[in-house]
Design an enzyme around this catalytic site. Structure first.
Site, PDB file in Angstrom:
ATOM      1  CG  HIS A   1      -1.822   1.018   1.427  1.00 22.72           C
ATOM      2  ND1 HIS A   1      -2.451   1.861  -0.082  1.00 22.72           N
ATOM      3  CD2 HIS A   1      -2.847   1.413   1.788  1.00 22.72           C
ATOM      4  CE1 HIS A   1      -3.282   2.638   0.414  1.00 22.72           C
ATOM      5  NE2 HIS A   1      -3.461   2.152   1.836  1.00 22.72           N
TER       6      HIS A   1
ATOM      7  CG  HIS B   1      -4.639   0.046  -7.617  1.00 20.97           C
ATOM      8  ND1 HIS B   1      -6.118   0.226  -7.762  1.00 20.97           N
ATOM      9  CD2 HIS B   1      -4.021   0.999  -7.363  1.00 20.97           C
ATOM     10  CE1 HIS B   1      -5.965   0.987  -6.476  1.00 20.97           C
ATOM     11  NE2 HIS B   1      -5.037   1.732  -5.953  1.00 20.97           N
TER      12      HIS B   1
ATOM     13  CG  ASP C   1       2.754   4.157  -5.051  1.00 17.86           C
ATOM     14  OD1 ASP C   1       2.608   5.607  -4.438  1.00 17.86           O
ATOM     15  OD2 ASP C   1       1.643   3.792  -4.078  1.00 17.86           O
TER      16      ASP C   1
HETATM   17  N1  ACO Z   1       3.957  -7.309 -11.082  1.00 18.96           N
HETATM   18  C1  ACO Z   1       4.011  -8.601 -11.955  1.00 18.96           C
HETATM   19  N2  ACO Z   1       2.088  -9.101 -11.702  1.00 18.96           N
HETATM   20  C2  ACO Z   1       1.657  -8.584 -10.754  1.00 18.96           C
HETATM   21  C3  ACO Z   1       2.078  -7.162 -10.374  1.00 18.96           C
HETATM   22  C4  ACO Z   1       2.915  -7.337 -10.914  1.00 18.96           C
HETATM   23  N3  ACO Z   1       2.908  -5.720  -9.946  1.00 18.96           N
HETATM   24  N4  ACO Z   1       0.947  -7.282  -9.993  1.00 18.96           N
HETATM   25  C5  ACO Z   1      -0.209  -8.339 -10.181  1.00 18.96           C
HETATM   26  N5  ACO Z   1       0.220  -9.025 -10.806  1.00 18.96           N
HETATM   27  C6  ACO Z   1      -0.485 -10.368 -11.285  1.00 18.96           C
HETATM   28  C7  ACO Z   1      -0.197 -11.291 -10.178  1.00 18.96           C
HETATM   29  O1  ACO Z   1       1.480 -12.362  -9.805  1.00 18.96           O
HETATM   30  C8  ACO Z   1      -1.589 -12.014 -10.471  1.00 18.96           C
HETATM   31  O2  ACO Z   1      -1.422 -13.113 -12.045  1.00 18.96           O
HETATM   32  P1  ACO Z   1      -1.470 -14.593 -12.205  1.00 18.96           P
HETATM   33  O3  ACO Z   1      -3.217 -14.014 -12.191  1.00 18.96           O
HETATM   34  O4  ACO Z   1      -0.829 -15.351 -13.082  1.00 18.96           O
HETATM   35  O5  ACO Z   1      -1.609 -15.128 -10.273  1.00 18.96           O
HETATM   36  C9  ACO Z   1      -2.555 -11.403 -11.658  1.00 18.96           C
HETATM   37  O6  ACO Z   1      -1.264  -9.862 -11.849  1.00 18.96           O
HETATM   38  C10 ACO Z   1      -3.412 -10.799 -10.776  1.00 18.96           C
HETATM   39  O7  ACO Z   1      -2.803  -9.450  -9.484  1.00 18.96           O
HETATM   40  P2  ACO Z   1      -3.236 -10.021  -7.951  1.00 18.96           P
HETATM   41  O8  ACO Z   1      -2.247 -10.006  -7.019  1.00 18.96           O
HETATM   42  O9  ACO Z   1      -4.551 -11.162  -7.741  1.00 18.96           O
HETATM   43  O10 ACO Z   1      -4.016  -8.458  -8.400  1.00 18.96           O
HETATM   44  P3  ACO Z   1      -4.721  -7.711  -6.301  1.00 18.96           P
HETATM   45  O11 ACO Z   1      -5.922  -7.159  -7.165  1.00 18.96           O
HETATM   46  O12 ACO Z   1      -4.519  -8.748  -5.395  1.00 18.96           O
HETATM   47  O13 ACO Z   1      -3.523  -7.479  -6.229  1.00 18.96           O
HETATM   48  C11 ACO Z   1      -1.557  -4.759  -6.077  1.00 18.96           C
HETATM   49  C12 ACO Z   1      -3.143  -4.892  -6.430  1.00 18.96           C
HETATM   50  C13 ACO Z   1      -1.392  -5.269  -4.622  1.00 18.96           C
HETATM   51  C14 ACO Z   1      -2.003  -3.614  -6.238  1.00 18.96           C
HETATM   52  C15 ACO Z   1      -0.881  -5.626  -7.218  1.00 18.96           C
HETATM   53  O14 ACO Z   1      -0.735  -5.150  -8.136  1.00 18.96           O
HETATM   54  C16 ACO Z   1       0.669  -5.442  -6.940  1.00 18.96           C
HETATM   55  O15 ACO Z   1       1.101  -6.083  -5.908  1.00 18.96           O
HETATM   56  N6  ACO Z   1       1.272  -4.174  -7.140  1.00 18.96           N
HETATM   57  C17 ACO Z   1       2.951  -3.791  -7.231  1.00 18.96           C
HETATM   58  C18 ACO Z   1       3.010  -3.686  -5.529  1.00 18.96           C
HETATM   59  C19 ACO Z   1       2.031  -1.880  -6.148  1.00 18.96           C
HETATM   60  O16 ACO Z   1       2.358  -0.773  -6.513  1.00 18.96           O
HETATM   61  N7  ACO Z   1       0.997  -1.444  -4.826  1.00 18.96           N
HETATM   62  C20 ACO Z   1       0.664  -0.019  -4.835  1.00 18.96           C
HETATM   63  C21 ACO Z   1      -0.873   0.119  -5.072  1.00 18.96           C
HETATM   64  S1  ACO Z   1      -1.275   1.319  -5.385  1.00 18.96           S
HETATM   65  C22 ACO Z   1      -1.051   2.139  -3.263  1.00 18.96           C
HETATM   66  O17 ACO Z   1      -1.477   1.582  -3.132  1.00 18.96           O
HETATM   67  C23 ACO Z   1      -1.015   3.225  -3.611  1.00 18.96           C
END
Ligand code: ACO
Length: 423
Positions: free
Chosen positions: A263, A303, A359
């Site tokens: 987050h 996201h 971010d």
């Molecule tokens: N890099 C690579 N793969 C990713 C990423 C990423 N940044 N984000 C999601 N994926 C993939 C997952 O591995 C998953 O793949 P799969 O279906 O083959 O298993 C798919 O995309 C869906 O991902 P989830 O984890 O189910 O998505 P969720 O909605 O739960 O997570 C989150 C969202 C936490 C933001 C995620 O995209 C992430 O970890 N991003 C990187 C961290 C980040 O930038 N956070 C900031 C968010 S914005 C904020 O808080 C202001």
């Protein structure tokens, strides 16, 4: 009913028609037929926990509006303090209302001397500023015991002003302690952001903290981070607020939620990731490792709600150039641009609808402005305090019930206690 679903309990043959309103169904209706059947929904993927009139987010179409106003218009024409007024009160202020609000927030920037001397200076010399902020916000409730009177609108308003006004002071205080520099008292003749920059960096000559471009950029970043509907920290605020805890305690819980790398810690992770990549020549290999699952996630991408370009990321990209014109370009920018280009052409990311979020670029700007990485989540918490408080007021006005989700028990069945010498 034009839009509805019919549920039949096959155990009894009973049916109920549940209307679909605004794309969802009301659990109260559902419960009439199936009172003891719950939804298993970890992470609240399909659960709306409240109704809210504060922020509208359409992730599919990349739309973000505060109280109906598009984020692009607020970013171009408004200021953080005006946006704070809008989020808290529901409408943009008149000149008179704005002047009063600006005055009130400006003249509550000081923190109690004991907060600084006895509390903040009691931390270990290298305490993380976000850890200090979480604790300091909670500790503030002990300085303002009347904050417990949450049903008194005037008392509520006084704490809202205090929290918004004191966050930059606490944040800067945590930073100064962390780097071993003496505390700088607020200067109430300055703007919200110029005062914060001064408390952070005065008297350092190597940092252009007096340059109005930096204060303006900070103001814009604060607007973009002021609210984002039911994210992890706002949910924490609402959950703790629903127990009728005072706003400082609820806000400390929200800050704690923001501390996590998924987050508020994400922009810190972006800078660390870009530093590790080290050169644009290594971008392809890094993206490959992300896809193979060995390189971790591409930080600043993806996201829960946006399945399109985060509109805040578009706005931030423009500001980056203005800041870099004053501070010099962040050497990590070229790596970030290349990374974005490669990822947006790659089927792995496009098929999962993974786009840069706010971010991806905010960390680069903060770093160019000389904020240490450890301060990034703190910089997020300062403006988000406004959003948290708007949601807190709303939840109290809605007389919301205490948050108390169900669970699916998966532990052992009942068993008898065996004395320790017989195990
Ligand atoms: N890099 C690579 N793969 C990713 C990423 C990423 N940044 N984000 C999601 N994926 C993939 C997952 O591995 C998953 O793949 P799969 O279906 O083959 O298993 C798919 O995309 C869906 O991902 P989830 O984890 O189910 O998505 P969720 O909605 O739960 O997570 C989150 C969202 C936490 C933001 C995620 O995209 C992430 O970890 N991003 C990187 C961290 C980040 O930038 N956070 C900031 C968010 S914005 C904020 O808080 C202001």
């Amino acid at each position: 009913m034009a839009e509805s679903i019919t549920i039949t309990d096959n155990r009894t043959g009973d049916s109920i028609e549940v209307p679909i309103i605004n794309g969802g169904v009301d659990a109260t209706e559902w419960r009439k037929l199936l009172p003891n059947v719950w939804f298993y929904d970890p992470g609240f993927m399909t659960t709306a926990v409240c109704s809210s009139a504060i922020t509208e987010l359409d992730g599919e179409n990349g739309i973000l509006r505060y109280r109906g106003y598009p984020i692009e218009q607020l970013a171009e024409h408004s200021t953080y303090l005006e946006v704070a007024y809008l989020l808290i009160h529901g409408d943009l202020p008149t000149t008179e209302q704005y002047e009063q609000w600006r005055h009130d927030v400006t003249f509550h920037t000081f923190i109690h001397e004991n907060m600084r001397k006895r509390f903040m200076e009691g931390f270990h010399y290298d305490a993380h500023p976000m850890g200090m902020l979480v604790s300091a916000v909670a500790a503030m409730s002990t300085f303002y015991p009347e904050a417990k009177q949450i049903s008194d609108a005037d008392v509520r308003h006084a704490q809202i002003v205090r929290l918004i006004a004191k966050m930059p002071t606490i944040a800067a205080c945590a930073h100064r302690f962390f780097v071993g520099m003496p505390f700088v008292y607020p200067d109430n003749s300055l703007s919200f952001e110029a005062n914060f920059l001064r408390m952070m960096f005065d008297p350092l000559e190597t940092i252009p903290w007096r340059d109005p471009v930096l204060a303006k950029a900070l103001d814009l970043l604060f607007i973009l981070h002021a609210d984002h509907e039911q994210n992890c920290s706002t949910t924490a605020m609402r959950v703790v607020g629903s127990s009728h805890a005072d706003p400082y305690t609820a806000c400390a819980a929200a800050c704690a939620a923001l501390y996590g790398p998924r987050h508020g810690g994400a922009n810190e992770q972006v800078v660390r990731m870009l530093t590790e990549i080290g050169s644009i020549d290594n971008v392809d290999a890094f993206v490959r490792s992300v896809k193979e699952g060995t390189g971790g996630r591409l930080q600043g991408f993806g996201h829960r709600v946006y399945k399109n370009y985060d509109p805040r990321a578009t706005i931030i990209k423009k500001t980056a150039d203005e800041v870099f014109a004053v501070t010099g370009k962040n050497p990590l920018l070229d790596i970030a641009l290349k990374l974005e280009e490669v990822a947006l052409k790659d089927e792995y990311f496009t098929s999962r609808k993974l786009y840069p979020n706010v971010d991806f670029y905010s960390g680069l700007i903060y770093q160019a402005m000389s904020f240490p990485i450890d301060m990034f989540p703190v910089l997020f918490a300062i403006p988000r305090t406004t959003g948290w408080l708007a949601h807190w007021e709303e939840l109290l006005e809605q007389d919301s019930r205490i948050a108390r989700p169900r669970q699916l028990y998966i532990g052992t069945n009942a068993r008898d206690y065996i004395p320790i010498d017989q195990r």
